[in-house]
Motif scaffolding. Structure first.
Motif, PDB file in Angstrom:
ATOM      1  N   GLY A 198     -16.177   2.242  -9.597  1.00  7.65           N
ATOM      2  CA  GLY A 198     -17.227   1.296  -9.953  1.00  7.65           C
ATOM      3  C   GLY A 198     -17.983   1.619 -11.215  1.00  7.65           C
ATOM      4  N   SER A 199     -17.788   2.810 -11.772  1.00  7.69           N
ATOM      5  CA  SER A 199     -18.434   3.145 -13.039  1.00  7.69           C
ATOM      6  C   SER A 199     -17.647   2.617 -14.230  1.00  7.69           C
ATOM      7  CB  SER A 199     -18.605   4.662 -13.178  1.00  7.69           C
ATOM      8  OG  SER A 199     -17.345   5.285 -13.370  1.00  7.69           O
TER       9      SER A 199
ATOM     10  N   LEU B 198     -24.537  -0.058 -10.212  1.00 11.08           N
ATOM     11  CA  LEU B 198     -23.548   0.338  -9.217  1.00 11.08           C
ATOM     12  C   LEU B 198     -24.295   0.639  -7.936  1.00 11.08           C
ATOM     13  CD1 LEU B 198     -20.633   1.007  -8.473  1.00 11.08           C
ATOM     14  CD2 LEU B 198     -21.000   3.323  -9.365  1.00 11.08           C
TER      15      LEU B 198
ATOM     16  N   GLN C  26     -26.403   2.092 -14.027  1.00 13.76           N
ATOM     17  CA  GLN C  26     -25.153   2.824 -14.234  1.00 13.76           C
ATOM     18  C   GLN C  26     -24.613   2.569 -15.637  1.00 13.76           C
ATOM     19  OE1 GLN C  26     -23.091   4.905 -12.195  1.00 13.76           O
ATOM     20  NE2 GLN C  26     -21.963   5.097 -14.122  1.00 13.76           N
TER      21      GLN C  26
ATOM     22  N   ASP D 245     -17.720   4.037  -5.150  1.00 11.03           N
ATOM     23  CA  ASP D 245     -19.018   3.374  -5.066  1.00 11.03           C
ATOM     24  C   ASP D 245     -20.170   4.182  -5.667  1.00 11.03           C
ATOM     25  OD1 ASP D 245     -17.964   1.111  -3.786  1.00 11.03           O
ATOM     26  OD2 ASP D 245     -18.038   2.124  -1.843  1.00 11.03           O
TER      27      ASP D 245
END
Length: 210
Positions: A55-56, A72, A77, A113
């Motif tokens: 997710g980054s 995120l 993020q 996540d």
């Protein structure tokens, strides 16, 4: 018990990698000399090991571009280029790094996540990697860190080491680190010094063993 912790000296963070740190590969010969001549009892390396859908990654956020700020799991993020995806060449240690001297590898960033700059815990500080317990069980009393990148993974690893291993003398070897942003590097060193982390050079470390 003296330990050297190498932070993310991987292809992805060196020239030609997907998230190259300027001059990142310059840390490799310094790290190799420290491993060979620094008098360390234990050498540990951290390794970014991301799933392809982490997710980054900006690619996981429609319309986003790398190096933009996003979110995120509701937290701010930095969105990165896809990098250090597990089982890819980008995630491998730099080929000139003397891996034969590394006694333990701590992988991180495997939860899609949450990002994981630190070798000790995820950025939300909820999930631990187990590295602090490993070093404590080994009886480590001095922990020297170096690697990539100063303003992210080195910074957060050093600060977590200071917080999670309060009886350990934690130091960062400045000439064996490289950072992404000069302003961020300066802020990182200020934060580490304020936390009581020693800032040394490889010359100092090698002289201690002379």
């Amino acid at each position: 018990m003296k330990c050297l912790l190498l932070i993310d000296i991987q292809n992805g963070f060196c020239t030609g990698g997907n998230l190259a740190v300027p001059d990142g590969e310059a840390v490799v010969p310094v790290a190799n000399r420290l491993m060979a001549e620094g008098g360390y009892d234990l050498i540990v390396a951290s390794q970014d090991w991301h799933p392809a859908d982490h997710g980054s990654f900006a690619s996981q956020h429609p319309g986003a571009k790398p190096f933009e700020m996003g979110t995120l799991n509701g937290r701010p993020q930095m969105l990165w280029p896809d990098h250090c995806v597990e089982e890819t060449v980008d995630a491998e240690f730099h080929p000139q790094l003397d891996k034969s001297r590394i006694g333990f590898v701590q992988r991180k960033g495997m939860d899609p996540d949450v990002d994981s700059y630190s070798a000790f815990r995820d950025n939300d500080q909820l999930a631990l990697t187990g590295l602090a317990d490993y070093l404590a069980a080994k009886g480590v009393t001095r922990l020297d860190l170096c690697g990539l990148a100063t303003d992210y993974c080195v910074r957060f690893s050093a600060l977590d080491a200071r917080a999670m291993l309060p009886s350990v003398n934690v130091r960062v070897i400045e000439d064996a680190c490289r950072g992404i942003d000069p302003t961020g590097v300066e802020a990182a060193y200020d934060a580490m010094a304020a936390a009581g982390i020693g800032l040394v050079t490889s010359t100092t470390v090698l002289a201690e063993e002379a």
